[in-house]
Scaffold this motif. Structure first.
Motif, PDB file in Angstrom:
ATOM      1  N   LYS A   1       0.857  -1.182   0.000  1.00  0.00           N
ATOM      2  CA  LYS A   1       0.000   0.000   0.000  1.00  0.00           C
ATOM      3  C   LYS A   1       0.897   1.237   0.000  1.00  0.00           C
ATOM      4  O   LYS A   1       1.694   1.435   0.909  1.00  0.00           O
ATOM      5  CB  LYS A   1      -0.930  -0.007   1.210  1.00  0.00           C
TER       6      LYS A   1
ATOM      7  N   SER B   1       1.370   5.477  -0.668  1.00  0.00           N
ATOM      8  CA  SER B   1       0.743   6.785  -0.870  1.00  0.00           C
ATOM      9  C   SER B   1       1.822   7.828  -1.100  1.00  0.00           C
ATOM     10  O   SER B   1       2.991   7.614  -0.829  1.00  0.00           O
ATOM     11  CB  SER B   1      -0.162   7.161   0.291  1.00  0.00           C
TER      12      SER B   1
ATOM     13  N   ARG C   1      -4.287  13.614   6.334  1.00  0.00           N
ATOM     14  CA  ARG C   1      -4.890  12.287   6.393  1.00  0.00           C
ATOM     15  C   ARG C   1      -3.899  11.224   5.935  1.00  0.00           C
ATOM     16  O   ARG C   1      -3.787  10.159   6.541  1.00  0.00           O
ATOM     17  CB  ARG C   1      -6.169  12.237   5.563  1.00  0.00           C
ATOM     18  N   VAL C   2      -3.179  11.543   4.858  1.00  0.00           N
ATOM     19  CA  VAL C   2      -2.168  10.593   4.370  1.00  0.00           C
ATOM     20  C   VAL C   2      -1.155  10.304   5.473  1.00  0.00           C
ATOM     21  O   VAL C   2      -0.789   9.157   5.728  1.00  0.00           O
ATOM     22  CB  VAL C   2      -1.466  11.160   3.112  1.00  0.00           C
TER      23      VAL C   2
ATOM     24  N   LYS D   1      -1.639  10.557   8.648  1.00  0.00           N
ATOM     25  CA  LYS D   1      -2.271   9.823   9.732  1.00  0.00           C
ATOM     26  C   LYS D   1      -2.366   8.338   9.365  1.00  0.00           C
ATOM     27  O   LYS D   1      -2.054   7.475  10.177  1.00  0.00           O
ATOM     28  CB  LYS D   1      -3.662  10.404  10.012  1.00  0.00           C
ATOM     29  N   ASP D   2      -2.780   8.053   8.124  1.00  0.00           N
ATOM     30  CA  ASP D   2      -2.858   6.661   7.680  1.00  0.00           C
ATOM     31  C   ASP D   2      -1.507   5.970   7.790  1.00  0.00           C
ATOM     32  O   ASP D   2      -1.419   4.805   8.172  1.00  0.00           O
ATOM     33  CB  ASP D   2      -3.342   6.585   6.222  1.00  0.00           C
TER      34      ASP D   2
ATOM     35  N   ASP E   1      -0.797   5.303  11.390  1.00  0.00           N
ATOM     36  CA  ASP E   1      -1.616   4.191  11.875  1.00  0.00           C
ATOM     37  C   ASP E   1      -1.248   2.867  11.210  1.00  0.00           C
ATOM     38  O   ASP E   1      -1.905   1.857  11.445  1.00  0.00           O
ATOM     39  CB  ASP E   1      -3.105   4.482  11.620  1.00  0.00           C
TER      40      ASP E   1
ATOM     41  N   LYS F   1      -1.586   2.062   8.076  1.00  0.00           N
ATOM     42  CA  LYS F   1      -2.470   1.650   6.987  1.00  0.00           C
ATOM     43  C   LYS F   1      -1.756   1.651   5.640  1.00  0.00           C
ATOM     44  O   LYS F   1      -2.267   1.085   4.683  1.00  0.00           O
ATOM     45  CB  LYS F   1      -3.696   2.566   6.924  1.00  0.00           C
ATOM     46  N   THR F   2      -0.631   2.340   5.558  1.00  0.00           N
ATOM     47  CA  THR F   2       0.148   2.310   4.320  1.00  0.00           C
ATOM     48  C   THR F   2       1.560   1.826   4.629  1.00  0.00           C
ATOM     49  O   THR F   2       2.053   1.988   5.747  1.00  0.00           O
ATOM     50  CB  THR F   2       0.238   3.713   3.676  1.00  0.00           C
TER      51      THR F   2
END
Ligand code: ADP
Ligand code: ZN
Length: 691
Positions: A464, A466, A483-484, A486-487, A490, A492-493
């Motif tokens: 993943k 970004s 947001r990027v 933060k992801d 977290d 998420k990426t």
């Protein structure tokens, strides 16, 4: 009440003189527009009980009595006896009419009150994390803190440079020094680069301080006003913010801290062209406060001050906290890559590293110092490149997302999947398929973050990925950027790719690999600070790797493996870099040894600009002669980017061994008549950008 106290007024006058800017413009910059407009200030109706006149008892309905009971209760138990009208109505379950009758009978009164309507700008009331509380300062930190505490105690002005490698615990020292100032009943300002003012950072401080206010560009007008008023009323003793927070209306300052003091973003590029760091030092002096500058790669100016001025002190945090190792640095010479017909951005070495990181579910950051899909569009046959019609720069190609059938109305003469964009005036242009000069096929060369993202997706289809770059950061897209981030925080990426903004003060514990795609980009800039910036960039980026127990690796791809900036950054050798760089500065009479200012002139008409530039030079020469000023003048010459938004640009560069003659010169220039023919003139004292 005046908006600025006498100390801030004195600061304003200093800025006006030092940066050669009318006082009015300085004052305008010091108080946020939101404050002057009263943003977020709304009038709301409140209801309270009228004074009882016992002469006449009025009968009331049941509904009316409910209202009176509620207000009676409020009066009996709370200091503020008035209740917001809408709250009262919903609590009493009645309509406006009831209040009207009561009011007519003089049983209640209403009043309009000014209230702030703004969502909170600082997370409130979070208890410090256990990990925060448990931190025991290591010896270096303790030594630095104790010296700082003494200086705060002394209530004398002074400047400390805290030179600490990335992750050496500088921020923890800032926090303790601020606590010390607060214990003494004083207040504190902490300046951070805008980009570092994330929820993460603000959260870290708001967990440690109760009376905290923030000032940064992500705030809405009402929030900004509310924060400013809070500070002005003395309800905050710590202010955290970007450059302009140096003007926070705090009383009784004990310490001003400037983190990442070397950052060029502290310099404002519109009038007043002040440097937030230098204004912080001046403000500390006026307030008899201490000024603490922190950096892993201090600017040569600050280092030079420490070496030559008595009131500057240097302190070091040479090791990472908890003896974490510095990341492993791996140099990859990519010259061979670029001679191949289809250059790839990710070298085999970097690819291997990325595979390892992904297999361990760790994260990587890849950095490319360029925006867009590819650097420029050009014709391989005749060498023609696309230039902006308004500015003297080559255009950057931006590819569109595939799905949209882009520009379907355009005929087949243009590349259909994107457009070229100018990073200065933002003009968009269609890209011709064929060269306008020789009619052969156009192609794209260079490297961009968009191309990097594509290559990554092809090589690591499972990952993943970004991307963030300054394009994505602009204006209203800023929330996307956050947001990027933060992801990524977290988990998420897996891979975050982007431009140099990623190098700045972010903290991602799971990042174990940082790849610099091309370390040379910033070396090529026509600026005497190109080496310094490159060294800073690589060092900062390296600081993103392995900020936890996991060991980090940094892969640096370069075409110029022998350049000193890259060599010393790879060895984490700041002193070595300084030793190599300083002699060049000295020999060329450049900062930090000499001072510099730029007189920039611009106009849409080239001939007029030339004439005005010559007139300006003539006037400067006369002043130098008349007042025997020890000043060197270079130019007029075209600026590096000789045209922006249709304005031709010229520069006259002023150099002197100290600031005094430069100030004398500008004082004289300012009092004289305007230059003829009239063109736009700006003066930049201590410029950080020579483009
Ligand atoms: P810097 O500002 O130099 O990059 P920080 O102050 O942010 O460093 O510290 C990096 C991390 O190490 C933070 O998570 C911080 O909480 C932690 N830390 C700081 N000092 C210590 C210490 N003495 N012992 C353990 N952890 C520390
Ligand atoms: Zn342009």
């Amino acid at each position: 009440m005046p908006l600025l106290d006498s100390q801030l007024m004195a600061l304003a006058r200093w800025i006006s003189t030092y940066y050669v800017c009318p006082l009015g413009q300085v004052l305008a910059a010091m108080v946020p527009a939101a404050v002057k407009k009263g943003a977020g200030l709304k009038k709301e109706k409140y209801v309270y009980l009228a004074e009882q006149k016992d002469t006449e008892i009025k009968t009331t309905s049941k509904k009316q009595q409910t209202v009176l009971d509620i207000l009676n209760n409020k009066q009996a138990f709370e200091a503020d006896s008035a209740l917001l009208k809408n709250e009262l109505l919903s609590e009493a379950g009645c309509k406006e009419g009831v209040l009207k009758t009561l009011s007519r009978n003089e049983l209640i009164r209403t009043v309009l009150r000014e209230v702030f309507k703004s969502p909170p700008a600082v997370p409130q009331g979070a208890a410090p994390l256990d990990s925060d509380k448990e931190i025991v300062l290591n010896d270096d930190q303790a030594k630095a803190l104790s010296a700082l505490n003494d200086r705060i105690d002394s209530e004398q002005f002074g400047v400390t440079l805290l030179h600490g490698v990335t992750d050496s615990g500088k921020t923890e020292v800032y926090i303790r020094a601020i606590q010390k100032a607060i214990e003494k009943g004083k207040s504190a300002i902490l300046l951070l680069p805008e980009i570092a003012l994330t929820t993460q950072t603000i959260g870290r401080f708001s967990r440690r301080f109760d009376k905290i206010a923030v000032m940064h560009s992500q705030l809405t007008g009402p929030q900004r006003n509310a924060q400013w008023q809070k500070i002005n009323k003395g309800e905050a003793d710590v202010v955290i913010g970007a450059r302009s927070a140096v003007f926070a209306p705090l009383n009784n300052l004990g310490i001003i801290i400037v983190d990442e003091e070397h950052e060029s973003s502290y310099k404002q590029d519109t009038v007043p062209r002040y440097n937030g760091r230098d204004v912080a030092i001046k403000r500390a002096q006026l307030a008899k406060a201490h000024c603490l500058l922190g950096s892993a790669t201090p600017s040569l100016e600050t280092l030079h001050n420490c070496r030559t001025k008595d009131h500057f002190t240097l302190m070091s945090l040479p090791k990472r906290v908890m003896d974490l190792p510095m990341p492993t640095m791996q140099l990859v010479d990519i010259a061979s890559q670029f001679s191949s017909p289809k250059p790839e951005l990710i070298s085999p070495q970097l690819r291997v590293q990325l595979e390892q990181v992904l297999s361990k579910s760790q994260q990587a950051i890849l950095l490319l110092n360029r925006r867009g899909y590819s650097n420029f569009v050009f014709c391989p046959s005749c060498g023609h490149t696309m230039h902006c019609k308004n500015c003297d720069v080559t255009l950057t190609f931006h590819k569109r997302k595939q799905r949209k059938p882009a520009m379907s109305t355009i005929t087949g003469d243009h590349m259909s999947y994107g457009h070229a964009i100018c990073h200065y005036c933002l003009a968009k242009t269609l890209v011709p398929k064929k060269c306008p000069l020789c009619k052969r096929k156009m192609t794209m060369i260079g490297l961009g973050s968009q191309k990097l993202e594509e290559e990554l997706q092809k090589k690591f289809p499972e990952a993943k990925i970004s991307r963030v770059d300054s394009d994505a950061m602009a204006g209203q897209d800023a929330h996307k950027y956050y947001r990027v981030l933060k992801d990524f925080t977290d988990g998420k990426t897996d891979i975050l790719a982007g431009t140099q903004m990623l190098a700045k003060g972010l903290h991602f514990p799971n990042v174990t690999l940082v790849g610099i795609i091309s370390a040379d980009t910033s070396l090529a800039l026509p600026d005497f600070r190109a080496n310094e910036r490159t060294f800073q960039l690589i060092s900062q980026v390296a600081g993103r790797a392995g900020r936890s127990q996991k060991r980090g690796t940094v892969v640096v791809q370069t075409l110029l493996p022998d350049s000193p900036a890259i060599r010393f950054a790879l060895k984490h050798d700041y002193e070595g870099f300084v030793k190599a760089e300083m002699p060049h500065r000295k020999n060329c009479n450049l900062p930090p040894y000499w001072r510099m200012a730029i007189v920039a002139l611009r106009d849409t008409k080239f001939d007029k600009l030339t004439e005005a530039s010559d007139a300006m030079k003539w006037r400067i020469d006369r002043m130098i002669e008349k007042y025997s000023l020890d000043i060197k003048v270079r130019g007029p010459m075209p600026a590096t980017i000789s045209r922006i938004q249709q304005f031709h640009r010229n520069q006259i560069i002023i150099q002197a061994a100290s600031i005094t003659p430069i100030q004398q010169l500008f004082a004289q220039l300012r009092s004289g008549p305007p230059i003829k023919p009239a063109v736009r003139v700006t003066i930049d004292v201590d410029p950080v950008n020579l483009m």
